[in-house]
Motif scaffolding. Structure first.
Motif, PDB file in Angstrom:
ATOM      1  N   GLN A  42       0.823  -1.206   0.000  1.00 60.48           N
ATOM      2  CA  GLN A  42       0.000   0.000   0.000  1.00 60.48           C
ATOM      3  C   GLN A  42       0.857   1.256   0.000  1.00 60.48           C
ATOM      4  O   GLN A  42       0.527   2.252  -0.656  1.00 60.48           O
ATOM      5  N   LEU A  43       1.952   1.236   0.745  1.00 58.70           N
ATOM      6  CA  LEU A  43       2.873   2.367   0.753  1.00 58.70           C
ATOM      7  C   LEU A  43       3.411   2.649  -0.654  1.00 58.70           C
ATOM      8  O   LEU A  43       3.434   3.806  -1.105  1.00 58.70           O
ATOM      9  N   GLU A  44       3.847   1.603  -1.361  1.00 62.59           N
ATOM     10  CA  GLU A  44       4.430   1.804  -2.686  1.00 62.59           C
ATOM     11  C   GLU A  44       3.391   2.311  -3.677  1.00 62.59           C
ATOM     12  O   GLU A  44       3.707   3.105  -4.568  1.00 62.59           O
ATOM     13  N   SER A  45       2.145   1.873  -3.523  1.00 66.89           N
ATOM     14  CA  SER A  45       1.061   2.432  -4.327  1.00 66.89           C
ATOM     15  C   SER A  45       0.925   3.931  -4.070  1.00 66.89           C
ATOM     16  O   SER A  45       0.835   4.734  -5.007  1.00 66.89           O
ATOM     17  N   LEU A  46       0.943   4.318  -2.793  1.00 65.17           N
ATOM     18  CA  LEU A  46       0.811   5.737  -2.449  1.00 65.17           C
ATOM     19  C   LEU A  46       1.979   6.545  -2.996  1.00 65.17           C
ATOM     20  O   LEU A  46       1.797   7.645  -3.532  1.00 65.17           O
ATOM     21  N   LEU A  47       3.187   6.023  -2.875  1.00 66.91           N
ATOM     22  CA  LEU A  47       4.357   6.743  -3.391  1.00 66.91           C
ATOM     23  C   LEU A  47       4.240   6.970  -4.894  1.00 66.91           C
ATOM     24  O   LEU A  47       4.567   8.055  -5.401  1.00 66.91           O
ATOM     25  N   CYS A  48       3.782   5.957  -5.621  1.00 73.45           N
ATOM     26  CA  CYS A  48       3.618   6.109  -7.071  1.00 73.45           C
ATOM     27  C   CYS A  48       2.563   7.158  -7.404  1.00 73.45           C
ATOM     28  O   CYS A  48       2.733   7.956  -8.330  1.00 73.45           O
ATOM     29  N   LEU A  49       1.469   7.158  -6.655  1.00 69.03           N
ATOM     30  CA  LEU A  49       0.418   8.150  -6.877  1.00 69.03           C
ATOM     31  C   LEU A  49       0.927   9.559  -6.582  1.00 69.03           C
ATOM     32  O   LEU A  49       0.689  10.496  -7.350  1.00 69.03           O
ATOM     33  N   LEU A  50       1.632   9.727  -5.475  1.00 69.99           N
ATOM     34  CA  LEU A  50       2.128  11.048  -5.091  1.00 69.99           C
ATOM     35  C   LEU A  50       3.235  11.528  -6.021  1.00 69.99           C
ATOM     36  O   LEU A  50       3.389  12.739  -6.239  1.00 69.99           O
ATOM     37  N   ALA A  51       3.995  10.599  -6.560  1.00 73.52           N
ATOM     38  CA  ALA A  51       5.106  10.972  -7.434  1.00 73.52           C
ATOM     39  C   ALA A  51       4.632  11.639  -8.719  1.00 73.52           C
ATOM     40  O   ALA A  51       5.421  12.284  -9.402  1.00 73.52           O
ATOM     41  N   THR A  52       3.348  11.521  -9.044  1.00 73.81           N
ATOM     42  CA  THR A  52       2.828  12.220 -10.220  1.00 73.81           C
ATOM     43  C   THR A  52       2.705  13.712  -9.970  1.00 73.81           C
ATOM     44  O   THR A  52       2.509  14.479 -10.910  1.00 73.81           O
ATOM     45  N   ALA A  53       2.811  14.137  -8.701  1.00 73.41           N
ATOM     46  CA  ALA A  53       2.793  15.560  -8.366  1.00 73.41           C
ATOM     47  C   ALA A  53       4.156  16.051  -7.896  1.00 73.41           C
ATOM     48  O   ALA A  53       4.516  17.199  -8.115  1.00 73.41           O
ATOM     49  N   SER A  54       4.909  15.189  -7.220  1.00 79.73           N
ATOM     50  CA  SER A  54       6.211  15.589  -6.698  1.00 79.73           C
ATOM     51  C   SER A  54       7.047  14.334  -6.460  1.00 79.73           C
ATOM     52  O   SER A  54       6.561  13.361  -5.900  1.00 79.73           O
TER      53      SER A  54
END
Length: 450
Positions: free
Chosen positions: A178-190
């Motif tokens: 779940q953490l890695e999913s969140l990191l990938c999602l957030l990386a689209t902004a920063s």
């Protein structure tokens, strides 16, 4: 004289006939007009049950499917605080939330926010795209709750909400997934910056989103309580757990964490010996020992209580958020260690798959304990992120044989290819967990008046 019609009865008779004709004519004219108006301007339906306490800024423009660019994400601290305040001002302060677990998967033509070929933080075993998975249908489904909307993930909005805060995922490999999913999602902004690493296999890591001074960590703790993991290479074929004591590896750091997400459970299915207050309580799947077989359900509940009790003790009356992601069912067809696979390429239809007793009871324990902790949590908020049902319906979302690169090249190892039917492809269904998680964080910020 007989033809003047001066009597009262005689003078009202023409009026009577005139009114008798007028009323039907009027109805003939009004009814078609009314039906035409209803067709052009249908009545608004009544809001569904619970919708008033669960919709969170439904009409806010911040809930869009478009990805905010990194340039827009690097706004000043003061402006981002104003944006957060504006978002939160449109949200109801209610707690608890909409029942996001009650819903269905619906086809979705849009593309995921990120690709397996572009996100840099995906664990190798979950990168189904890069490993050659040929079908892409598993990417085109969205979770649709029954009684409330679930907006697409907004990475910039999430980062604004955790500005100057520390978010940590604590647990086993599902927490890391779940953490890695969140990191990938957030990386689209920063882009996240890895600022700390300890141990192999991504077990202890920390990232920093500098534009928001937002920290995101992962802390490996498969039991949440103190325990010794089995080491089959050394002849230790069972875990050892001490149920009354939290694992100090995460407990020592949790005071500096503002939002903690616990996710664990699968390690409780393995053989184990349980201790409580220095005494052997019993064991699970340990025929070689002279201990009472007690299974793992009650032990699992004790572990949840210990973890919640530890954060409550360390947090005191601080404004903190504690989330427990519920048990995620596996989808092996056959035994996991005997070429069991998960070959399906579409979700189960509603009612097609019945939840197994074990999955249902693990989920129930987590939901019950989160609700009980919330009753006495004070300013510390507790909530279960209930994903068990939505996970159950997605047998198509696992890496399967694509936990390894190009598994069927050169004959695929004689047809016996190991499958991963527990973890989730990235991108994949687990991204929806974080769509719900965003709504939980929003409501927490609103309920605390932040």
């Amino acid at each position: 004289m007989g033809t003047t019609f001066h009597s009262h009865h005689q003078t009202t008779k023409p009026r009577y006939f005139f009114m008798k004709k007028l009323i039907p004519w009027t109805l003939y004219i009004i009814l078609p007009l009314a039906l035409l108006h209803l067709y052009l301007f249908p009545l608004s339906p009544s809001p569904p049950p619970n919708s008033t306490s669960t919709t969170i800024s439904d009409s806010s423009s911040s809930f869009t499917a478009t990805t905010t660019t990194a340039a827009a994400a690097s706004s000043s601290s003061s402006s981002s605080q104003e944006e957060v305040a504006d978002e939160l001002s449109q949200q109801p302060p209610s707690w608890p939330p909409c029942n996001y677990s009650d819903g269905r998967w619906v086809p979705h033509s849009g593309e995921p926010l990120y690709r397996g070929t572009s996100c840099k933080t995906i664990k190798e075993g979950q990168n189904c795209m890069a490993h050659g998975r040929p079908d892409t249908g598993y990417l085109h489904w969205r979770w649709q709750p029954q009684h409330c909307p679930l907006p697409p993930f907004d990475p910039a909005a999430f980062l604004r909400l955790i500005e100057n805060k520390h978010l940590a995922f604590v647990g086993d490999s599902m927490a890391r997934n779940q953490l890695e999913s969140l990191l990938c999602l957030l990386a689209t902004a920063s882009e996240p910056e890895l600022v700390y690493r300890d141990g192999e296999d991504n077990k202890f890591r920390r990232w920093l989103f500098r534009d928001w001074n937002a920290t995101v960590s992962v802390l490996w703790s498969p039991f949440l309580v103190k325990g010794d993991e089995k080491q089959e290479a050394l002849g230790l074929n069972y875990n050892t757990l001490y149920l009354e004591t939290a694992d100090e590896r995460w407990a020592a750091e949790v005071e500096a964490v503002d939002v903690v997400v616990f996710s664990f459970g699968h390690w409780y299915l393995h053989s184990a010996i349980y201790y409580e207050n220095g005494v052997v309580l019993g064991c699970h799947a340990c025929p070689e020992f002279n201990h009472t077989e007690i299974g793992f359900f009650d032990v699992f509940r004790k572990a949840v209580k210990t973890a919640f009790g530890e954060v409550s003790r360390r947090y005191g009356n601080a404004d903190k958020l504690v989330v427990l992601t519920t048990f995620s069912p596996a989808h092996f067809e056959g035994e996991w260690d005997k070429a069991g696979a998960c070959p399906k390429t579409e979700p189960y239809k509603q009612g097609e798959k019945e939840m197994q007793y074990m999955d249902a009871l693990m989920r129930r324990i987590e939901v019950e304990e989160a609700a009980e902790a919330e009753k006495g949590g004070g300013r510390v908020k507790f909530e279960a992120l209930d994903v068990t049902e939505m996970a159950l319906l997605r047998p198509d979302g696992h890496p399967g044989p694509y936990m390894h690169p190009n598994p069927f090249a050169n004959g695929g190892g004689g047809g016996r290819v190991q499958n991963d039917c527990v973890h989730w492809c990235l991108p994949g269904p687990i991204d929806a967990w974080n769509e719900i998680f965003l709504q939980i964080v929003r409501r927490w910020k609103k309920s605390e008046g932040k």
